[in-house]
Motif scaffolding. Structure first.
Motif, short mmCIF file in Angstrom:
data_model
loop_
_atom_site.label_atom_id
_atom_site.label_comp_id
_atom_site.label_asym_id
_atom_site.label_seq_id
_atom_site.Cartn_x
_atom_site.Cartn_y
_atom_site.Cartn_z
N HIS A 37 0.84 -1.18 0.00
CA HIS A 37 0.00 0.00 0.00
C HIS A 37 0.88 1.23 0.00
N ASN A 38 0.53 2.19 -0.84
CA ASN A 38 1.24 3.47 -0.81
C ASN A 38 0.34 4.49 -0.12
N PRO A 39 0.61 4.81 1.15
CA PRO A 39 -0.30 5.67 1.90
C PRO A 39 -0.39 7.08 1.34
N SER A 40 0.59 7.51 0.55
CA SER A 40 0.51 8.89 0.03
C SER A 40 -0.60 9.06 -0.99
N CYS A 41 -1.00 7.96 -1.65
CA CYS A 41 -2.02 8.12 -2.69
C CYS A 41 -3.14 7.10 -2.54
N GLY A 42 -2.94 6.07 -1.72
CA GLY A 42 -3.97 5.05 -1.53
C GLY A 42 -3.87 3.89 -2.50
N ASP A 43 -2.90 3.93 -3.40
CA ASP A 43 -2.78 2.83 -4.36
C ASP A 43 -2.25 1.56 -3.69
N THR A 44 -2.69 0.42 -4.23
CA THR A 44 -2.28 -0.87 -3.64
C THR A 44 -1.79 -1.82 -4.72
N GLU A 64 -3.67 -1.29 -8.43
CA GLU A 64 -3.86 0.03 -9.02
C GLU A 64 -2.63 0.86 -8.74
N GLY A 65 -2.30 1.70 -9.66
CA GLY A 65 -1.17 2.58 -9.41
C GLY A 65 -0.91 3.45 -10.62
N CYS A 66 -0.02 4.40 -10.43
CA CYS A 66 0.34 5.31 -11.53
C CYS A 66 1.30 4.59 -12.49
N ALA A 67 1.67 5.28 -13.54
CA ALA A 67 2.55 4.68 -14.55
C ALA A 67 3.85 4.20 -13.93
N ILE A 68 4.38 4.96 -13.00
CA ILE A 68 5.67 4.58 -12.39
C ILE A 68 5.51 3.32 -11.56
N ALA A 69 4.43 3.24 -10.78
CA ALA A 69 4.22 2.06 -9.92
C ALA A 69 4.00 0.80 -10.75
N ILE A 70 3.19 0.91 -11.76
CA ILE A 70 2.85 -0.28 -12.57
C ILE A 70 4.06 -0.73 -13.39
N VAL A 123 8.95 12.84 -4.69
CA VAL A 123 7.57 12.45 -4.39
C VAL A 123 7.14 11.19 -5.12
N ARG A 124 7.87 10.82 -6.18
CA ARG A 124 7.49 9.63 -6.94
C ARG A 124 8.27 8.38 -6.52
N ILE A 125 9.22 8.55 -5.65
CA ILE A 125 10.05 7.40 -5.26
C ILE A 125 9.19 6.32 -4.61
N LYS A 126 8.21 6.73 -3.83
CA LYS A 126 7.33 5.74 -3.18
C LYS A 126 6.55 4.93 -4.22
N CYS A 127 6.22 5.58 -5.33
CA CYS A 127 5.51 4.87 -6.41
C CYS A 127 6.40 3.75 -6.95
N ALA A 128 7.64 4.08 -7.24
CA ALA A 128 8.56 3.10 -7.82
C ALA A 128 8.89 2.00 -6.81
FE1 FES Z 1 -0.10 6.04 -6.34
FE2 FES Z 1 2.06 6.43 -7.80
S1 FES Z 1 0.46 7.84 -7.44
S2 FES Z 1 1.52 4.69 -6.68
#
Ligand code: FES
Length: 153
Positions: A37-44, A64-70, A123-128
């Protein structure tokens, strides 16, 4: 290759993996199963691993996640296939160092270096890191039951 060209190439890899991830789904069987879980955005993300002895035979993810996470999850899944759990744990450390701008992967895993540019956007490091953090928990928990959501904080 110029720095600008390299950046373009990495962005292409990230977008392509986001649009058409190659490793989505669940492994059969799911010998390890972990939710992150990424608490900054709620994506899992939900990660499953098929293990044979100490070796990872297959890795899949859903979520679910942004382009960087996926794209990070998709590249990670591909790189892990055939690796031992010990090697996977070393890769987690290396990826996290790369996100601090301190390391990169050797030629064999060069596709993972597509994520290197994320280090410039704190701010995007957590996504990656989301999928890698989840992987770390999956390695440490040797049962097929998740230990609940792990966060990347
Ligand atoms: Fe949620 Fe990147 S914005 S994982």
């Amino acid at each position: 290759m110029s720095l600008d060209n390299m950046r373009d190439l990495y962005q292409q890899v990230i977008l392509e993996r986001y649009k058409k991830p190659r490793n989505k789904g669940k492994t059969d069987p799911a010998d390890r199963y972990q939710k992150g879980h990424n608490p900054s955005c709620g994506d899992t993300i939900e990660l499953t691993l098929k293990i044979n002895g100490d070796r990872i035979e297959d890795v899949k993810f859903e979520g679910e996640g942004c382009a960087i996470a996926i794209s990070s999850a998709d590249l990670m899944a591909e790189a892990l296939r055939g690796r031992t759990l010990t090697e996977a744990a070393e890769m987690v450390q290396r990826f996290q160092s790369m996100m601090k701008g301190e390391a990169e992967f050797p030629q064999e895993f060069r596709k993972l270096n597509a994520m290197r540019g994320v280090a410039q956007f704190p701010v995007r490091i957590k996504c990656a890191n989301l999928s890698w953090h989840t992987l770390k928990a999956a390695i440490e928990n040797s049962t097929p039951q998740p230990v609940g959501f792990v966060t990347n904080e």
